[in-house]
Design a protein around this motif. Structure first.
Motif, PDB file in Angstrom:
ATOM      1  N   ASP A   1       9.027  25.431  -7.789  1.00 29.87           N
ATOM      2  CA  ASP A   1       9.979  24.801  -8.703  1.00 29.87           C
ATOM      3  C   ASP A   1      10.715  23.701  -7.942  1.00 29.87           C
ATOM      4  OD1 ASP A   1      11.832  24.051 -10.595  1.00 29.87           O
ATOM      5  OD2 ASP A   1      12.879  25.973 -10.625  1.00 29.87           O
ATOM      6  N   LEU A   2      10.428  22.477  -8.269  1.00 31.22           N
ATOM      7  CA  LEU A   2      11.011  21.329  -7.577  1.00 31.22           C
ATOM      8  C   LEU A   2      12.531  21.327  -7.672  1.00 31.22           C
ATOM      9  CD1 LEU A   2      10.456  18.681  -6.061  1.00 31.22           C
ATOM     10  CD2 LEU A   2      10.323  17.551  -8.281  1.00 31.22           C
ATOM     11  N   GLN A   3      13.080  21.816  -8.764  1.00 30.06           N
ATOM     12  CA  GLN A   3      14.526  21.780  -8.970  1.00 30.06           C
ATOM     13  C   GLN A   3      15.282  22.821  -8.155  1.00 30.06           C
ATOM     14  OE1 GLN A   3      15.759  19.201 -10.595  1.00 30.06           O
ATOM     15  NE2 GLN A   3      13.644  18.577 -10.917  1.00 30.06           N
TER      16      GLN A   3
ATOM     17  N   THR B   1      13.907  24.409  -5.122  1.00 32.36           N
ATOM     18  CA  THR B   1      13.299  24.672  -3.824  1.00 32.36           C
ATOM     19  C   THR B   1      14.353  24.676  -2.714  1.00 32.36           C
ATOM     20  OG1 THR B   1      11.619  23.969  -2.243  1.00 32.36           O
ATOM     21  CG2 THR B   1      12.714  22.227  -3.450  1.00 32.36           C
TER      22      THR B   1
ATOM     23  N   MET C   1      12.573  18.390   0.442  1.00 35.63           N
ATOM     24  CA  MET C   1      12.352  18.171  -0.993  1.00 35.63           C
ATOM     25  C   MET C   1      13.670  17.900  -1.710  1.00 35.63           C
ATOM     26  SD  MET C   1       9.206  18.034  -1.510  1.00 35.63           S
ATOM     27  CE  MET C   1       9.448  17.765  -3.232  1.00 35.63           C
ATOM     28  N   GLN C   2      14.751  18.557  -1.281  1.00 29.44           N
ATOM     29  CA  GLN C   2      16.064  18.297  -1.876  1.00 29.44           C
ATOM     30  C   GLN C   2      16.488  16.853  -1.613  1.00 29.44           C
ATOM     31  OE1 GLN C   2      18.902  21.232  -0.545  1.00 29.44           O
ATOM     32  NE2 GLN C   2      17.645  22.924  -1.283  1.00 29.44           N
TER      33      GLN C   2
ATOM     34  N   ARG D   1      14.370  14.482  -3.808  1.00 26.64           N
ATOM     35  CA  ARG D   1      14.839  14.573  -5.196  1.00 26.64           C
ATOM     36  C   ARG D   1      16.178  13.852  -5.370  1.00 26.64           C
ATOM     37  NH1 ARG D   1      15.603  19.881  -5.733  1.00 26.64           N
ATOM     38  NH2 ARG D   1      17.809  19.714  -6.060  1.00 26.64           N
TER      39      ARG D   1
ATOM     40  N   VAL E   1       5.278  15.665  -9.632  1.00 32.17           N
ATOM     41  CA  VAL E   1       4.509  16.493  -8.710  1.00 32.17           C
ATOM     42  C   VAL E   1       3.296  17.040  -9.447  1.00 32.17           C
ATOM     43  CG1 VAL E   1       4.529  18.507  -7.207  1.00 32.17           C
ATOM     44  CG2 VAL E   1       6.606  17.174  -7.498  1.00 32.17           C
TER      45      VAL E   1
ATOM     46  N   SER F   1      -0.246  19.427  -8.748  1.00 30.56           N
ATOM     47  CA  SER F   1      -0.746  20.380  -7.757  1.00 30.56           C
ATOM     48  C   SER F   1      -2.089  20.967  -8.163  1.00 30.56           C
ATOM     49  CB  SER F   1       0.286  21.490  -7.561  1.00 30.56           C
ATOM     50  OG  SER F   1      -0.127  22.347  -6.534  1.00 30.56           O
TER      51      SER F   1
ATOM     52  N   THR G   1      -2.012  18.466  -3.465  1.00 33.51           N
ATOM     53  CA  THR G   1      -0.682  18.131  -3.980  1.00 33.51           C
ATOM     54  C   THR G   1      -0.488  16.631  -3.940  1.00 33.51           C
ATOM     55  OG1 THR G   1       0.214  20.219  -3.170  1.00 33.51           O
ATOM     56  CG2 THR G   1       1.792  18.512  -3.706  1.00 33.51           C
TER      57      THR G   1
ATOM     58  N   PHE H   1       2.551  13.731  -4.855  1.00 30.44           N
ATOM     59  CA  PHE H   1       3.903  13.366  -5.255  1.00 30.44           C
ATOM     60  C   PHE H   1       3.883  11.892  -5.578  1.00 30.44           C
ATOM     61  CE2 PHE H   1       4.432  16.961  -2.432  1.00 30.44           C
ATOM     62  CZ  PHE H   1       5.417  17.711  -3.045  1.00 30.44           C
TER      63      PHE H   1
END
Length: 49
Positions: A8-10, A12, A17-18, A21, A33, A35, A39, A41
């Protein structure tokens, strides 16, 4: 191989990744993203002036 199914990108915990984002949001971008078979991006920036 790609990311785990439950990625979950939101939410992680990954600092990297933060950061990606957060910077994408600050620059009015869209982070996508994918996958499947690995993967990918992609970041699209709108209204870049």
């Amino acid at each position: 191989m790609g990311l785990p199914e439950n990625f979950d990108l939101q939410s992680t915990p990954s600092m990297g990744m933060q950061l990606v984002r957060s910077l994408t949001d600050q620059l009015n971008g869209n982070l996508k993203v994918e996958s499947e078979g690995g993967t990918r991006f992609s970041i699209e920036f709108r209204d870049w002036k």
